[in-house]
Write a protein that holds these residues in place. Structure first.
Motif, mmCIF file in Angstrom:
data_model
loop_
_atom_site.group_PDB
_atom_site.id
_atom_site.type_symbol
_atom_site.label_atom_id
_atom_site.label_comp_id
_atom_site.label_asym_id
_atom_site.label_seq_id
_atom_site.Cartn_x
_atom_site.Cartn_y
_atom_site.Cartn_z
ATOM 1 N N SER A 50 0.837 -1.002 -0.212
ATOM 2 C CA SER A 50 -0.120 -0.019 0.051
ATOM 3 C C SER A 50 0.999 1.341 -0.099
ATOM 4 C CB SER A 50 -0.868 -0.077 1.317
ATOM 5 O OG SER A 50 -1.738 1.076 1.138
ATOM 6 N N GLY A 51 1.736 1.327 0.846
ATOM 7 C CA GLY A 51 2.788 2.548 0.847
ATOM 8 C C GLY A 51 3.648 2.557 -0.541
ATOM 9 N N LEU A 52 3.878 1.389 -1.255
ATOM 10 C CA LEU A 52 4.655 1.797 -2.695
ATOM 11 C C LEU A 52 3.486 2.110 -3.502
ATOM 12 C CD1 LEU A 52 6.517 -1.825 -2.239
ATOM 13 C CD2 LEU A 52 7.674 0.524 -2.451
ATOM 14 N N THR A 53 2.505 1.814 -3.436
ATOM 15 C CA THR A 53 1.369 2.253 -4.495
ATOM 16 C C THR A 53 0.961 3.718 -4.139
ATOM 17 O OG1 THR A 53 0.363 0.152 -4.494
ATOM 18 C CG2 THR A 53 -1.164 1.735 -5.145
ATOM 19 N N GLY A 54 0.954 4.175 -2.820
ATOM 20 C CA GLY A 54 0.820 5.456 -2.770
ATOM 21 C C GLY A 54 1.920 6.459 -3.061
ATOM 22 N N ALA A 55 3.261 5.966 -3.132
ATOM 23 C CA ALA A 55 4.538 6.475 -3.688
ATOM 24 C C ALA A 55 4.579 6.397 -4.882
ATOM 25 C CB ALA A 55 5.650 5.930 -3.039
ATOM 26 N N GLY A 56 3.583 5.980 -5.917
ATOM 27 C CA GLY A 56 3.627 5.874 -7.189
ATOM 28 C C GLY A 56 4.292 4.602 -8.113
ATOM 29 N N TYR A 57 4.328 3.561 -7.166
ATOM 30 C CA TYR A 57 4.551 2.405 -7.856
ATOM 31 C C TYR A 57 3.314 1.730 -8.337
ATOM 32 C CZ TYR A 57 9.450 2.314 -6.032
ATOM 33 O OH TYR A 57 10.667 2.541 -5.641
ATOM 34 N N LYS A 58 3.505 0.982 -9.343
ATOM 35 C CA LYS A 58 2.419 0.199 -10.039
ATOM 36 C C LYS A 58 2.738 -1.142 -9.607
ATOM 37 C CE LYS A 58 1.342 3.132 -14.288
ATOM 38 N NZ LYS A 58 1.713 4.381 -13.530
ATOM 39 N N CYS A 59 1.474 -1.734 -8.607
ATOM 40 C CA CYS A 59 1.682 -3.177 -7.947
ATOM 41 C C CYS A 59 0.986 -4.089 -8.803
ATOM 42 C CB CYS A 59 1.574 -2.973 -6.639
ATOM 43 S SG CYS A 59 2.750 -1.744 -5.664
ATOM 44 N N GLY A 60 1.334 -5.144 -8.900
ATOM 45 C CA GLY A 60 0.451 -6.400 -9.380
ATOM 46 C C GLY A 60 1.123 -7.594 -8.519
ATOM 47 N N ALA A 61 0.586 -8.619 -8.758
ATOM 48 C CA ALA A 61 0.891 -9.812 -8.069
ATOM 49 C C ALA A 61 1.274 -10.966 -8.815
ATOM 50 C CB ALA A 61 -0.324 -10.500 -7.177
ATOM 51 N N GLU A 62 2.327 -11.677 -8.354
ATOM 52 C CA GLU A 62 2.969 -12.895 -9.152
ATOM 53 C C GLU A 62 3.257 -13.825 -7.851
ATOM 54 O OE1 GLU A 62 6.782 -14.158 -11.607
ATOM 55 O OE2 GLU A 62 5.669 -12.461 -12.384
ATOM 56 N N PRO A 63 2.137 -14.358 -7.075
ATOM 57 C CA PRO A 63 2.253 -14.967 -5.864
ATOM 58 C C PRO A 63 3.183 -16.094 -5.973
ATOM 59 C CG PRO A 63 -0.208 -15.119 -6.785
ATOM 60 C CD PRO A 63 0.666 -14.716 -8.011
ATOM 61 N N PRO A 64 4.166 -15.900 -4.678
ATOM 62 C CA PRO A 64 3.783 -15.414 -3.414
ATOM 63 C C PRO A 64 4.186 -13.966 -3.363
ATOM 64 C CG PRO A 64 5.580 -16.821 -3.077
ATOM 65 C CD PRO A 64 5.146 -16.918 -4.651
ATOM 66 N N TYR A 65 4.518 -13.367 -4.287
ATOM 67 C CA TYR A 65 5.125 -11.762 -4.330
ATOM 68 C C TYR A 65 3.871 -11.076 -4.912
ATOM 69 C CZ TYR A 65 9.912 -13.534 -3.449
ATOM 70 O OH TYR A 65 10.919 -14.092 -2.853
ATOM 71 N N ALA A 66 4.009 -9.691 -4.333
ATOM 72 C CA ALA A 66 3.593 -8.559 -4.877
ATOM 73 C C ALA A 66 4.612 -7.994 -5.508
ATOM 74 C CB ALA A 66 2.926 -7.500 -3.868
ATOM 75 N N ILE A 67 4.606 -7.469 -6.822
ATOM 76 C CA ILE A 67 5.520 -6.626 -7.453
ATOM 77 C C ILE A 67 5.170 -5.391 -7.886
ATOM 78 C CG2 ILE A 67 7.067 -6.928 -9.463
ATOM 79 C CD1 ILE A 67 6.614 -9.876 -9.637
ATOM 80 N N CYS A 68 6.065 -4.539 -7.491
ATOM 81 C CA CYS A 68 5.721 -2.987 -7.472
ATOM 82 C C CYS A 68 6.766 -2.549 -8.488
ATOM 83 C CB CYS A 68 5.484 -2.309 -6.251
ATOM 84 S SG CYS A 68 4.368 -3.104 -5.194
ATOM 85 N N THR A 69 6.518 -1.704 -9.489
ATOM 86 C CA THR A 69 7.467 -1.018 -10.422
ATOM 87 C C THR A 69 7.204 0.502 -10.494
ATOM 88 O OG1 THR A 69 7.292 -3.249 -11.596
ATOM 89 C CG2 THR A 69 8.222 -1.337 -12.828
ATOM 90 N N ALA A 70 8.165 1.086 -10.438
ATOM 91 C CA ALA A 70 8.523 2.400 -10.920
ATOM 92 C C ALA A 70 9.759 2.710 -11.747
ATOM 93 C CB ALA A 70 8.569 3.346 -9.542
ATOM 94 N N ASP A 71 9.520 3.406 -12.801
ATOM 95 C CA ASP A 71 10.883 3.461 -13.827
ATOM 96 C C ASP A 71 11.400 2.201 -14.098
ATOM 97 O OD1 ASP A 71 10.054 6.405 -13.595
ATOM 98 O OD2 ASP A 71 11.452 6.298 -11.639
ATOM 99 N N THR A 72 12.611 1.846 -13.829
ATOM 100 C CA THR A 72 13.077 0.918 -14.454
ATOM 101 C C THR A 72 13.670 -0.081 -13.097
ATOM 102 O OG1 THR A 72 15.457 1.726 -13.945
ATOM 103 C CG2 THR A 72 14.624 1.801 -16.242
ATOM 104 N N VAL A 73 12.751 0.232 -12.103
ATOM 105 C CA VAL A 73 12.965 -0.657 -10.491
ATOM 106 C C VAL A 73 11.910 -1.185 -10.311
ATOM 107 C CG1 VAL A 73 13.500 -0.278 -8.294
ATOM 108 C CG2 VAL A 73 15.002 1.110 -9.959
#
Length: 136
Positions: A12-35
């Protein structure tokens, strides 16, 4: 010192900071720019694994991670942050390294251009986690 945050709170914090998050269980993967930041999900008091990845030539991938690292550690409520950021800044082109800071183990690896996934990878593992601490 930030209080522990659950994996869901970190995402939720990463999403609020502008990351786009999705899931690839068992991970949530949040991306911004190249990271991308991978957060191992589950019902833990804090994420057992937080992993940062950037693809491309090592120098660029390392610089991209360096730019995101302090805020990513803050959003994930990883304590202590300063020793990890300082250590990361002093890696100086090493292909691998490891650091223990507080309850966290940081593992660094850089993959060269002619490998399957060239880039930079920093994985933080909660040393206090005893159950469901790693992806299968």
């Amino acid at each position: 010192m930030l209080p522990d945050a659950t994996p869901a709170e970190v995402v939720s914090g990463l999403t609020g900071a502008g990351y786009k998050c999705g899931a690839e269980p068992p991970y949530a993967i949040c991306t911004a720019d190249t990271v991308s930041i991978w957060v191992l999900t589950g019902s833990h008091n804090r994420p057992p694994v937080v992993s940062l990845h950037a693809t491309g030539p090592i120098e660029k991938a390392t610089a991209d991670l360096s730019a995101k690292l302090p805020r990513a550690l803050e959003l994930a409520h990883i304590n202590p942050r300063t020793p990890i950021v300082d250590w990361f800044g002093k890696l100086g082109g090493k292909p691998t390294d490891q650091l223990t800071a507080g309850d966290w183990q940081a593992d660094w690896s850089a993959e060269v251009v002619d490998t399957d996934e060239p880039g930079a990878h920093l994985t933080l593992v909660d040393k206090l986690c005893k159950v469901n601490c790693q992806a299968e």
